[in-house]
Design an enzyme around this catalytic site. Structure first.
Site, short mmCIF file in Angstrom:
data_model
loop_
_atom_site.label_atom_id
_atom_site.label_comp_id
_atom_site.label_asym_id
_atom_site.label_seq_id
_atom_site.Cartn_x
_atom_site.Cartn_y
_atom_site.Cartn_z
N GLN A 219 50.97 29.02 -4.44
CA GLN A 219 50.02 29.43 -5.49
C GLN A 219 50.76 29.92 -6.74
OE1 GLN A 219 49.74 30.24 -2.28
NE2 GLN A 219 47.63 30.48 -1.62
N ASP A 260 43.40 41.42 -1.85
CA ASP A 260 42.25 40.85 -1.13
C ASP A 260 41.38 41.91 -0.48
OD1 ASP A 260 44.35 38.54 -1.24
OD2 ASP A 260 42.37 37.65 -0.92
N LYS A 271 48.50 38.37 -0.63
CA LYS A 271 49.21 37.18 -0.17
C LYS A 271 50.50 37.53 0.56
CE LYS A 271 48.16 33.81 -0.29
NZ LYS A 271 47.48 33.25 0.90
O1 MRU Z 1 45.07 32.54 -0.12
P1 MRU Z 1 44.67 32.82 -1.53
O2 MRU Z 1 45.25 31.88 -2.52
O3 MRU Z 1 43.18 32.97 -1.68
O4 MRU Z 1 45.30 34.26 -1.83
C1 MRU Z 1 45.06 34.86 -3.07
C2 MRU Z 1 45.68 36.19 -3.22
O5 MRU Z 1 46.33 36.70 -2.34
C3 MRU Z 1 45.38 36.90 -4.50
O6 MRU Z 1 46.46 37.69 -4.89
C4 MRU Z 1 44.16 37.81 -4.31
O7 MRU Z 1 43.09 37.11 -3.75
C5 MRU Z 1 43.72 38.44 -5.58
S1 MRU Z 1 43.05 37.27 -6.72
C6 MRU Z 1 42.63 38.12 -8.13
#
Ligand code: MRU
Length: 372
Positions: A219, A260, A271
């Protein structure tokens, strides 16, 4: 000329044709493909497969999703089949039973980002209150539509406010490191961790940003480096195992990451790899900031130990993105999508209502209370 990725909406309700439009983020940065989600299965898959991802964007998709499904239930829900029922909306009992079924189904797509259940519960709340106030199913649909649009609009304002608070923690010319994508693509505008960067960009701060590539789903490389670069920000992509070196070199003045789910004691799930960055930042005296809308703060979860961590398929580690498999067949793989950063590694949690510092038990409650 092709459009800049910053000009696209991450998630959008298509008022004319119906359904939700999202950028399929699994195709970025190579291809910008907008896909339409209409059915419960399509919405669930898009969230599970990370076509739309990032806690706030998942929440907005779920809110639009349950609205789209509610409309479908109301219009086609088990009417008697009699001619006299033609064009009628389903009655409340039938409608609400199906609505709850679909809500629970969407909620099962990913377990860690609390914004998913937060948005669905908010939609459920307005639905039930409207019924208690004596509204018809047809009127309830309008209320659900307004609430979903409000959730999206609030996300933009919340991210901007996080950006203002975050910007107060840094100065022009600073080096900033970020992990994963908590950017515009993870929200409806600005991002959370990137909001201070975009606001600084508007004001000529000249930040130098380091984006961790973020194994295994990249990402950071595919999304963060892409959107920051497209926005004209000075961004340098690094592999995850290089963050210690750039911090030791003194190139980083602050780390900003997204989140999250924040537990009541300030432990923060984000993440996988975020907690490594936090530990390294502590070692080199770099402040570590978690950017979290209050919708990501889960006061009902006491500590990080109670946060459910999503486990993902082993192929994401062994073969995805490679021309050929890069690990022996049959090897054991551990692939958690998130880790929990202990609250003592966190300098502050930046919300739309202010900056929370230790002891987080008190400050987070205060931040959540301020919005009400
Ligand atoms: O697995 P993902 O791509 O959904 O993980 C995203 C993250 O860990 C982001 O840092 C988190 O959701 C915050 S987004 C503002």
């Amino acid at each position: 000329m092709s459009r800049n990725i910053m000009e696209y909406e991450t998630v959008e309700l298509d008022e004319q044709e119906g359904g939700i439009l999202i950028i399929d983020q699994t195709k970025l940065p190579g291809k910008t493909e907008i896909i339409r989600l209409r059915t419960a299965q399509e919405i669930w898959d898009a969230i599970y497969l990370l076509k739309v991802r990032g806690a706030p964007a998942i929440g907005v998709t779920a809110a639009f999703g349950i609205y789209v499904l509610a409309r479908e239930i109301a219009e086609t829900g088990k009417l008697s089949g009699d001619e006299k029922d033609a064009g009628k909306f389903a009655d409340w009992e039938v409608f609400y039973e199906k609505f709850t079924e679909q809500k629970n189904y969407l909620d099962s797509a990913r377990p860690t980002a609390v914004n998913l259940s937060w948005a669905l519960n908010r939609m459920d709340g307005v639905c039930r209150s409207a019924h208690e106030e004596g509204k018809t199913v047809e009127e309830i649909l309008e209320i659900l539509h307004e609430e979903a649009c409000r959730i999206k609009e609030e996300d933009i304002q919340v991210c901007r406010a996080i950006g203002e608070y975050g910007l107060s923690l840094v100065k022009p010319g600073d080096g900033i490191l970020t992990h994963c994508n908590a950017g515009q693509l993870a929200t409806c505008k600005y991002g959370t961790a990137t909001a201070p960067i975009y606001l600084g960009q508007e004001r000529g701060y000249g930040f130098r940003v380091f984006a961790d590539e973020t194994r295994p789903l990249l990402q950071g490389a595919r999304l963060t480096a892409y959107e920051l670069h497209s926005a004209g920000v000075d961004v340098t992509l690094i592999c995850d195992n290089m963050s210690a070196m750039v911090m030791k070199n003194g190139w980083v003045n602050a780390v900003f990451v997204g989140c999250d789910r924040v537990a009541a004691n300030g432990d923060a799930a984000n993440k996988i790899g975020t907690s490594v960055v936090a530990a390294v930042a502590k070692r080199y005296g770099v402040p570590f900031y978690v950017c979290a809308p209050t919708s990501t703060i889960d006061l009902a979860t006491p500590t990080g130990a109670e946060i459910k961590i999503e486990q993902r398929p082993s192929e994401e580690v062994t073969e995805m993105w490679y021309k050929e498999r890069m690990a022996p067949e049959g090897v054991k793989v551990f692939n958690p999508a998130f880790d929990v950063t202990d609250n003592e590694l966190i300098t502050a949690i930046v919300t739309e209502n202010g900056i929370a510092r230790a002891p987080f038990g008190e400050s987070l409650r205060e931040m959540c209370g301020r919005g009400r």
